[in-house]
Structures are given as structure tokens and as C-alpha cells.
Design a protein around this motif. Structure first.
Motif, PDB file in Angstrom:
ATOM      1  N   PHE A  66       0.832  -1.195   0.000  1.00  0.00           N
ATOM      2  CA  PHE A  66       0.000   0.000   0.000  1.00  0.00           C
ATOM      3  C   PHE A  66       0.876   1.258   0.000  1.00  0.00           C
ATOM      4  CE2 PHE A  66      -2.744  -3.355   1.247  1.00  0.00           C
ATOM      5  CZ  PHE A  66      -4.047  -2.960   0.995  1.00  0.00           C
ATOM      6  N   ILE A  67       1.969   1.221   0.754  1.00  0.00           N
ATOM      7  CA  ILE A  67       2.882   2.364   0.804  1.00  0.00           C
ATOM      8  C   ILE A  67       3.566   2.553  -0.548  1.00  0.00           C
ATOM      9  CG2 ILE A  67       4.983   3.265   1.886  1.00  0.00           C
ATOM     10  CD1 ILE A  67       4.135   1.747   4.427  1.00  0.00           C
ATOM     11  N   GLN A  68       4.007   1.441  -1.169  1.00  0.00           N
ATOM     12  CA  GLN A  68       4.670   1.524  -2.468  1.00  0.00           C
ATOM     13  C   GLN A  68       3.720   2.055  -3.546  1.00  0.00           C
ATOM     14  OE1 GLN A  68       5.999  -2.509  -2.884  1.00  0.00           O
ATOM     15  NE2 GLN A  68       7.893  -2.175  -1.727  1.00  0.00           N
ATOM     16  N   PHE A  69       2.457   1.684  -3.472  1.00  0.00           N
ATOM     17  CA  PHE A  69       1.483   2.186  -4.442  1.00  0.00           C
ATOM     18  C   PHE A  69       1.331   3.694  -4.316  1.00  0.00           C
ATOM     19  CE2 PHE A  69      -3.026   3.341  -5.267  1.00  0.00           C
ATOM     20  CZ  PHE A  69      -3.000   3.195  -6.653  1.00  0.00           C
ATOM     21  N   MET A  70       1.192   4.192  -3.081  1.00  0.00           N
ATOM     22  CA  MET A  70       1.069   5.635  -2.874  1.00  0.00           C
ATOM     23  C   MET A  70       2.331   6.348  -3.353  1.00  0.00           C
ATOM     24  SD  MET A  70      -1.954   6.130  -1.718  1.00  0.00           S
ATOM     25  CE  MET A  70      -2.043   7.712  -0.859  1.00  0.00           C
ATOM     26  N   ARG A  71       3.488   5.720  -3.130  1.00  0.00           N
ATOM     27  CA  ARG A  71       4.738   6.324  -3.595  1.00  0.00           C
ATOM     28  C   ARG A  71       4.764   6.382  -5.126  1.00  0.00           C
ATOM     29  NH1 ARG A  71       8.071   3.447  -0.816  1.00  0.00           N
ATOM     30  NH2 ARG A  71       8.566   4.996   0.775  1.00  0.00           N
ATOM     31  N   SER A  72       4.230   5.369  -5.781  1.00  0.00           N
ATOM     32  CA  SER A  72       4.219   5.352  -7.247  1.00  0.00           C
ATOM     33  C   SER A  72       3.362   6.473  -7.828  1.00  0.00           C
ATOM     34  CB  SER A  72       3.703   3.997  -7.760  1.00  0.00           C
ATOM     35  OG  SER A  72       2.293   3.870  -7.576  1.00  0.00           O
ATOM     36  N   LEU A  73       2.400   6.956  -7.046  1.00  0.00           N
ATOM     37  CA  LEU A  73       1.532   8.055  -7.488  1.00  0.00           C
ATOM     38  C   LEU A  73       2.053   9.416  -7.050  1.00  0.00           C
ATOM     39  CD1 LEU A  73      -2.016   6.591  -6.689  1.00  0.00           C
ATOM     40  CD2 LEU A  73      -0.775   6.519  -8.859  1.00  0.00           C
ATOM     41  N   GLY A  74       3.185   9.420  -6.333  1.00  0.00           N
ATOM     42  CA  GLY A  74       3.689  10.676  -5.796  1.00  0.00           C
ATOM     43  C   GLY A  74       2.879  11.177  -4.630  1.00  0.00           C
ATOM     44  N   LYS A  75       2.138  10.267  -3.963  1.00  0.00           N
ATOM     45  CA  LYS A  75       1.273  10.655  -2.852  1.00  0.00           C
ATOM     46  C   LYS A  75       1.850  10.163  -1.528  1.00  0.00           C
ATOM     47  CE  LYS A  75      -3.122  10.831  -5.410  1.00  0.00           C
ATOM     48  NZ  LYS A  75      -3.547  12.162  -4.995  1.00  0.00           N
ATOM     49  N   ILE A  76       3.156  10.289  -1.399  1.00  0.00           N
ATOM     50  CA  ILE A  76       3.797   9.883  -0.161  1.00  0.00           C
ATOM     51  C   ILE A  76       3.937  11.110   0.723  1.00  0.00           C
ATOM     52  CG2 ILE A  76       6.189  10.263  -0.895  1.00  0.00           C
ATOM     53  CD1 ILE A  76       5.067   7.076   0.822  1.00  0.00           C
ATOM     54  N   GLY A  77       3.584  10.996   1.995  1.00  0.00           N
ATOM     55  CA  GLY A  77       3.735  12.137   2.882  1.00  0.00           C
ATOM     56  C   GLY A  77       2.579  12.308   3.828  1.00  0.00           C
ATOM     57  N   GLY A  78       2.728  13.290   4.709  1.00  0.00           N
ATOM     58  CA  GLY A  78       1.832  13.447   5.846  1.00  0.00           C
ATOM     59  C   GLY A  78       0.393  13.764   5.513  1.00  0.00           C
ATOM     60  N   GLN A  79       0.125  14.301   4.312  1.00  0.00           N
ATOM     61  CA  GLN A  79      -1.239  14.705   3.991  1.00  0.00           C
ATOM     62  C   GLN A  79      -2.014  13.624   3.240  1.00  0.00           C
ATOM     63  OE1 GLN A  79      -1.699  17.368   6.052  1.00  0.00           O
ATOM     64  NE2 GLN A  79      -2.817  18.379   4.431  1.00  0.00           N
ATOM     65  N   HIS A  80      -1.346  12.580   2.790  1.00  0.00           N
ATOM     66  CA  HIS A  80      -1.970  11.623   1.886  1.00  0.00           C
ATOM     67  C   HIS A  80      -2.447  10.382   2.627  1.00  0.00           C
ATOM     68  CE1 HIS A  80      -0.780  14.050  -1.510  1.00  0.00           C
ATOM     69  NE2 HIS A  80       0.475  14.028  -1.099  1.00  0.00           N
ATOM     70  N   LYS A  81      -3.680   9.969   2.309  1.00  0.00           N
ATOM     71  CA  LYS A  81      -4.282   8.788   2.918  1.00  0.00           C
ATOM     72  C   LYS A  81      -4.688   7.809   1.822  1.00  0.00           C
ATOM     73  CE  LYS A  81      -6.659  11.936   4.357  1.00  0.00           C
ATOM     74  NZ  LYS A  81      -6.683  13.422   4.216  1.00  0.00           N
ATOM     75  N   PHE A  82      -4.583   6.523   2.128  1.00  0.00           N
ATOM     76  CA  PHE A  82      -5.010   5.514   1.162  1.00  0.00           C
ATOM     77  C   PHE A  82      -6.542   5.489   1.134  1.00  0.00           C
ATOM     78  CE2 PHE A  82      -5.523   1.633  -1.098  1.00  0.00           C
ATOM     79  CZ  PHE A  82      -4.341   1.446  -1.794  1.00  0.00           C
TER      80      PHE A  82
END
Length: 512
Positions: A471-487
Motif C-alpha cells: 500500500f505504501i509503495q502504491f502511494m509512492r508510485s503516485l507521488g502521494k507519499i507524505g503526511g497529507q496523503h491517505k489511502f
């Protein structure tokens, strides 16, 4: 240095009176203040704010004359002009800051206007929340004057044509008031860091130098940060390095799915304080221990309205029908779901946020967040909410003594009818079939519509167990890694396509 002993500027101190319970009058006063401030803007002139604000029935006139807006509608009609540098469009002056927000369902970024008036209002609400700690019995007083680790977006904002854009947390941190700076961690230098992984590494490096009493942020990223610190210094728990850590201020997503794995990192219990802080404003906060809800902010900088979230007012896609029923704070009922509509001191007028809330205590004006209009699953009338999903996950994981920090659900065709497909993050040993059965069974108990449709058009439930890192790698692939982003809890549209492509390319092994 005790936080309660800080001498605040008189202009702020004067605005910190304890909230009173005449919420209807408070909201009318807030609306009049907003209308008066914006009466000479283009928006205010078109909708005759100067006339509405002088009328005794200003709330009803405001609702009659000003239409409802979603993001696309208000951006296309008004906000794009502010972004181009025009002043006095929806709020006086030029808009210098925009919060970039894509929520958890849309791919394109939204530009949410942020004004000094909005930030001032947010700060006043934050101070009220800090002062409400006096309502908590047996709080560890020594922790109150310690550091606040606020894990959010970068304060190094993107520069546009006359404006800056970035995460609201980054904008807020960039404008931290002088009296709070001694408490604020990780400090301005680390806060500017754009690279999320590098920021975490720098926090880990500095961790032994800080005495942290509060942590603030989205559960998944706070947990990741604590795990990195514990691993780096070979600790048993985070309290080995921060013995005064006593409070966790969270919001944005339900904390319940994270709680089990989160508490494995602690040596002693924390006081959990929930907030409702979105890019559009600080809407609510928990002001007393063991309350089921958060106090809605009714007397500061936001005027609230509520659309009943039902089939009469919303279609199957979660979009409002034409001319839906819209209620004020005096007209709502407890234990019914409503979609929040706001008018703010940043020029958001009758703006549909997309969140669904429920009043748990109308006398105290306390609410809980129950989900989002786009994150309900109702393929065949099952009306499954994120709240239902969170509760089923909580009960099933408790039964099986496992931790499920992330999950997402997809509605899909199945044998000419329909099915739900669950993707669950779990690093513990787990029997996927048992988990599938328990989640399905709890949902039948929690939701009568779901129970009915499971015997008819909703023919099957599938479940895949994946490693949490997926789940973390998927968010990273979208550039949505960080404190504001939720799955997102419900996957639809472009996000679902990206998820399926990611799993196929990564060939993630799943337990089913």
C-alpha cells in the motif's frame, strides 16, 4: 515552560472565550461577518451580500440566492480568476497561498484558496483545543510544555504566477506564530524538506535531541516514523527515547484500524485527541475525554450547512440532485448522516466538502466523520459506509488478534450480478478465508441493507491479503507519499485502474 502560561497577543486572547451553546445564533453571527467582509468582492456583488447581511432572515436569503458549489463548479466560475492573480474575486485582496489537495479519489490536484483570515481562524481553534486539555482528568502536566512533533507537508512551497501552493500542513507550519516556535518540531529546516524519505531520516537523526510530548499527523506516517526511530536506536518502544510523550493528535482517517499496531510501539498509553482539519478549514476538534464526537466550530470563521445523505438528495454516484434539502445547525437530527457544506473566510461559498458527518450530541454540537460521498459502496442498494468498513475491520482483527493498518474495497461485476473485493494489509500470519468470513458477517450485523443484498444481487465477497508495504509503495508510485496523503478506502475510476496496473506490474503475491 508550560504551554498554558504563554502570554498570547491581546487580539487572540479576546477571541478565546469559552464556546456557548447557542449554536444557531453563533452561526448567524459568523455568516453576517463573512458576508460583510466579502460584500465588495465580485462574488459578493453578484449575489448582493450587502443586502442579504442586513436582513433579519439573512440565513434563509443566503440559501435562496447563493447556489451550491462543488470544487469544479466554483473553480470554473470563480477561483480560476484568483489563481490568475485577480484580486477581490471571492474574498478581499489577492490570494497568495493555495493548498494542493487531491483528496483520496481524484487524480488531478485541487487548488484550495488559503487566506490570512482562514489561517487566523484555524489558529484560534487550535488554541481553544489546547486550552480544552484542562477538561482531561489526570493529564500528564509535565508533557504539556514539551515539544510538538508535527509530521506534515513541506514548507518549501511551489511558486506559481504570484502565488505559492503546497500542502496545508506546509503552509501552516511556514506561518507558525512566534509564541509556538519553541515547541514546534521538526523545526523550519527539516520542515522545508520536499523529499519525504529524506525528511523522515532527518527526523530520526534529530530524535534523541528532542523531548516530545505531542505527536501530530496522519496515523500511517506517524507509525512509520516511530518504527524507524525504534529500529535506528535499537529501542523497545518510542518511550525509551521520548519518555514524556503523552498525546497523539490525529485526524483525516479513522484511527481505529491503526490502533493495535500503533500501540505495540508504546510503553504506556497515550491520550488520543481527534481533530477535523481539512484544506478548507479547521471544522471540529475533540474537547473532552471519552467523547464519541468532536465539537463543531460554530463561532469563529466557518458557516456550516448540511445536506441529508440519502437517496432523495444524492444519486448513486454520490452527487447531489438538483435543489437538494439543505439544513442549518439548528435543524439537524442526531444519528443521521449529512454531507457538510461550508462558507469560509477564504471565499469558499456554499462549498460541498464531500465528507459525510453525523451528530452524536446535538446539545454539545458534537459530530463524527462517517465517510465521503464518493467512498460509499452502493452497487445494488447495500449502502455500505466507510464507518461500517472500519468497524468490521476493527472487530474482525480483534477476534483474530491481528493488525490491519490499511484496506480498500472495490465493487465489481460478478456472474451477471455484483461482488465486493477487499484488499487488506496485514503482516501477521492470517487465514484469509476466515478473515473474509468475519468481515462479511460483521457487515451483515452492522448494516441491514448489506445483509439483505448479500442474499440477492451482492453475490460474493473476495479478499486478498497483501503486505503493508504494498500500500505504501502504491502511494509512492503516485507521488502521494507524505503526511497529507491517505489511502482511499473505496477504489473507483482512475485510482482503481492505477491500483490494478500496479498490482499486475509488481506481481504482488496475495493470500486469498
Amino acid at each position: 515552560m508550560a504551554l498554558f502560561d504563554i502570554k498570547l497577543p491581546e487580539t487572540i486572547r479576546a477571541r478565546l472565550g469559552l464556546p456557548q451553546n447557542d449554536f444557531k445564533r453563533q452561526q448567524e453571527r459568523v455568516l453576517r461577518k463573512l458576508l460583510h467582509k466579502a460584500r465588495f468582492t465580485e462574488f459578493g456583488q453578484q449575489y448582493r451580500f450587502d443586502e442579504i447581511g442586513l436582513q433579519e432572515n439573512c440565513v434563509k436569503l443566503f440559501q435562496q440566492k447563493v447556489p451550491l458549489f462543488n470544487y469544479n463548479k466554483i473553480y470554473d466560475a470563480w477561483w480560476h480568476r484568483s489563481l490568475q492573480g485577480y484580486p477581490d474575486v471571492c474574498w478581499p485582496g489577492r490570494i497568495k497561498y493555495y493548498a494542493l489537495s487531491s483528496g483520496t479519489s481524484e487524480a488531478a490536484s485541487k487548488y484550495i484558496p488559503i487566506t490570512n483570515d482562514l489561517l487566523k481562524g484555524n489558529r484560534v481553534v487550535m488554541i481553544r483545543q489546547i486550552l480544552s486539555l484542562r477538561n482531561y482528568n489526570d493529564i500528564p502536566v509535565r508533557s504539556i510544555g514539551k515539544g510538538w512533533l508535527m509530521l506534515g507537508g513541506s514548507t518549501a512551497l511551489q511558486k506559481g504566477g504570484g502565488y505559492y501552493a503546497g500542502d496545508l500542513s506546509g503552509i501552516t507550519a511556514k506561518k507558525v506564530p512566534f509564541w509556538f516556535q519553541p515547541f514546534y518540531k521538526p523545526g523550519k529546516k527539516i520542515a522545508r524538506q520536499r523529499n519525504w524519505n529524506r525528511k523522515l531520516r532527518e527526523i530520526v537523526k534529530k530524535a534523541p535531541e528532542w523531548d516530545i510530548g505531542f505527536i501530530v499527523g496522519v496515523p500511517a506516517w506517524i507509525q512509520m516514523c516511530m518504527e524507524m526511530i525504534i529500529e535506528e536506536y535499537n529501542l523497545k518502544t518510542i518511550h525509551d527515547i521520548w519518555p514524556n510523550l503523552a498525546f497523539y493528535v490525529h485526524g483525516g482517517v479513522s484511527f481505529q484500524p491503526y490502533k493495535k499496531s500503533f500501540e505495540k510501539l508504546l510503553a504506556k498509553p497515550l491520550t488520543y485527541i481527534e481533530t477535523y482539519l481539512a484544506s478548507e478549514g479547521f471544522f471540529a476538534y475533540q474537547d473532552r475525554p471519552n467523547s464519541k464526537g468532536m465539537r463543531l466550530v460554530t463561532n469563529e470563521h466557518i458557516f456550516h450547512e448540511f445536506i441529508p445523505f440519502d437517496d432523495k438528495n444524492f444519486d448513486a454516484n454520490g452527487d447531489p440532485v438538483e435543489n437538494p434539502q439543505v439544513l442549518t445547525v439548528a435543524e439537524v437530527e442526531e444519528h443521521k448522516d449529512y454531507v457538510l457544506v461550508i462558507s469560509t473566510s477564504a471565499g469558499a461559498w456554499r462549498y460541498i466538502v464531500g465528507d459525510t458527518i453525523r451528530f452524536t450530541d446535538k446539545q454539545r454540537c458534537e459530530i463524527v466523520i462517517t465517510g465521503r460521498t464518493k467512498h460509499y459502496l452502493s452497487l445494488v442498494g447495500e449502502h455500505l459506509s466507510v464507518e461500517n468498513m472500519n468497524k468490521a475491520i476493527e472487530l474482525a482483527s480483534s477476534d483474530m488478534n491481528i493488525s490491519i493498518p490499511e484496506f480498500a474495497v472495490v465493487g465489481e461485476p460478478y456472474q451477471n450480478l455484483f461482488a465486493h473485493h477487499w484488499y487488506v494489509a496485514c503482516d501477521d500470519a492470517v487465514n484469509a478465508e476466515t478473515l473474509r468470513f468475519k468481515i462479511d458477517d460483521y457487515l451483515k450485523q452492522l448494516n441491514d441493507d448489506y445483509a439483505t443484498e448479500r442474499g440477492h444481487a451482492l453475490k460474493e465477497v473476495f479478499l486478498d491479503v497483501l503486505p503493508e508495504k504494498t500500500f505504501i509503495q502504491f502511494m509512492r508510485s503516485l507521488g502521494k507519499i507524505g503526511g497529507q496523503h491517505k489511502f482511499p478506502r473505496v477504489l473507483k475510476g482512475k485510482m482503481l485502474e492505477d491500483w490494478k496496473t500496479f498490482l499486475a506490474n509488481e506481481m504482488i503475491p496475495a493470500k486469498r
